[in-house]
Design a protein around this motif. Sequence first.
Motif, mmCIF file in Angstrom:
data_model
loop_
_atom_site.group_PDB
_atom_site.id
_atom_site.type_symbol
_atom_site.label_atom_id
_atom_site.label_comp_id
_atom_site.label_asym_id
_atom_site.label_seq_id
_atom_site.Cartn_x
_atom_site.Cartn_y
_atom_site.Cartn_z
ATOM 1 N N ILE A 35 -11.277 26.792 0.295
ATOM 2 C CA ILE A 35 -12.412 26.985 1.202
ATOM 3 C C ILE A 35 -12.100 28.150 2.126
ATOM 4 N N VAL A 36 -12.845 29.218 1.942
ATOM 5 C CA VAL A 36 -12.559 30.437 2.698
ATOM 6 C C VAL A 36 -13.562 30.573 3.840
ATOM 7 N N LYS A 37 -13.038 30.522 5.065
ATOM 8 C CA LYS A 37 -13.901 30.633 6.247
ATOM 9 C C LYS A 37 -14.036 32.108 6.604
ATOM 10 N N LYS A 38 -15.288 32.491 6.895
ATOM 11 C CA LYS A 38 -15.533 33.918 7.136
ATOM 12 C C LYS A 38 -16.209 34.154 8.484
ATOM 13 N N GLY A 39 -15.825 33.363 9.480
ATOM 14 C CA GLY A 39 -16.369 33.554 10.825
ATOM 15 C C GLY A 39 -17.881 33.533 10.835
ATOM 16 N N ALA B 50 -18.933 30.445 5.049
ATOM 17 C CA ALA B 50 -17.762 30.084 4.242
ATOM 18 C C ALA B 50 -18.106 30.136 2.755
ATOM 19 N N LEU B 51 -17.076 30.369 1.953
ATOM 20 C CA LEU B 51 -17.231 30.371 0.492
ATOM 21 C C LEU B 51 -16.300 29.301 -0.063
ATOM 22 N N SER C 228 -19.690 23.702 8.803
ATOM 23 C CA SER C 228 -20.256 24.873 9.462
ATOM 24 C C SER C 228 -21.007 24.463 10.738
ATOM 25 N N VAL C 229 -21.669 23.322 10.686
ATOM 26 C CA VAL C 229 -22.390 22.818 11.871
ATOM 27 C C VAL C 229 -21.403 22.548 13.009
#
Length: 300
Positions: A200-204, A208-209, A264-265
């Motif tokens: 799980i890649v968080k992208k600010g 996320a992907l 994300s929430v």
Amino acid sequence: MSLVIVGSLAFDTIVTPFARKEKVVGGSGTYCSLAASYFTRPKVVGVIGRDFPRKALSYLESHKIDIQGVEVKPGKTFHWEGRYGIDPNMRTTVKTELNVFGDFAPRLPKALLRPRILYFANIDPGRHEGIRSQLKARPKVTAMDTIKFWIETKPEAVRSELGRTDIYFANDEEVKMLAGDANLIKAGKRVLGWGPALVIVKKGEHGALIFGRDLLFGVPAHPCEEVVDPTGAGDCFAGGFLGYLDKVKTCDRAAFRRAAVYGSVLASFAIEDFGIDRFAGLTQEDIESRYRLFKKLVSF
Ligand code: AMP
């Protein structure tokens, strides 16, 4: 239902272009368990010095977080200082004072020995095995996060832990660094090849992907016009994600997608105030209403 979160309980000094907050309560374990507490009753494992305020522990308890796994040691609590640029995605770590966290080797209390989900929220990867070996039953899901600090100082340990992990949370910069590839898709797939079922890649601010064997899912971030303090967003993402999985007791693709939206929430709320302040008064209904907003944002 049981989610055990092993992470830092910290004092954070946060510097943004608009403010400086000295030694506010933070830490990966703190943020993650607060976020997860909206779905389940998380059990947090960590270490604090005698300087950590009792009030902060009571606050965690008031969120129904089990703190039996928090050890109090003589000495100072872990202290981290981060500086953000005008672009809140740009963060520099100014200081990492491990203090009592430096030789953190927790003994898990009996009630924590059979977690359904075990999450290593950003601790020394060399400590994972010592914790795992105490368990009486294999968790259904093992998850981990790292930050640059551990990738830079203990890259082999991070890599070998990935082979024992089901879900790996990291930010885009970390995944690229770990995989040695500047293309995020290639980097995500490479790390997936090292063992985890999900990366799980968080992208600010770009969301996320989620990479899986036959899954690629993107979730946006909440369109927020004023980011007050991005600290803890990643931990809250993981807390929302894993808390939701623990609540629904399912690990299929549909559950992963919904969990990512809840992640994300929760992250979107955390950044609206300094430290953990946004959790004061944050209700289940606030979370559900923002979840519905996400649905609207991406349905077409
Ligand atoms: P995040 O913004 O989600 O990446 O996480 C920020 C939190 O991670 C802060 O509250 C810090 O106290 C904590 N943190 C920073 N560095 C470390 C570290 N080396 N080990 C454990 N926790 C850390």
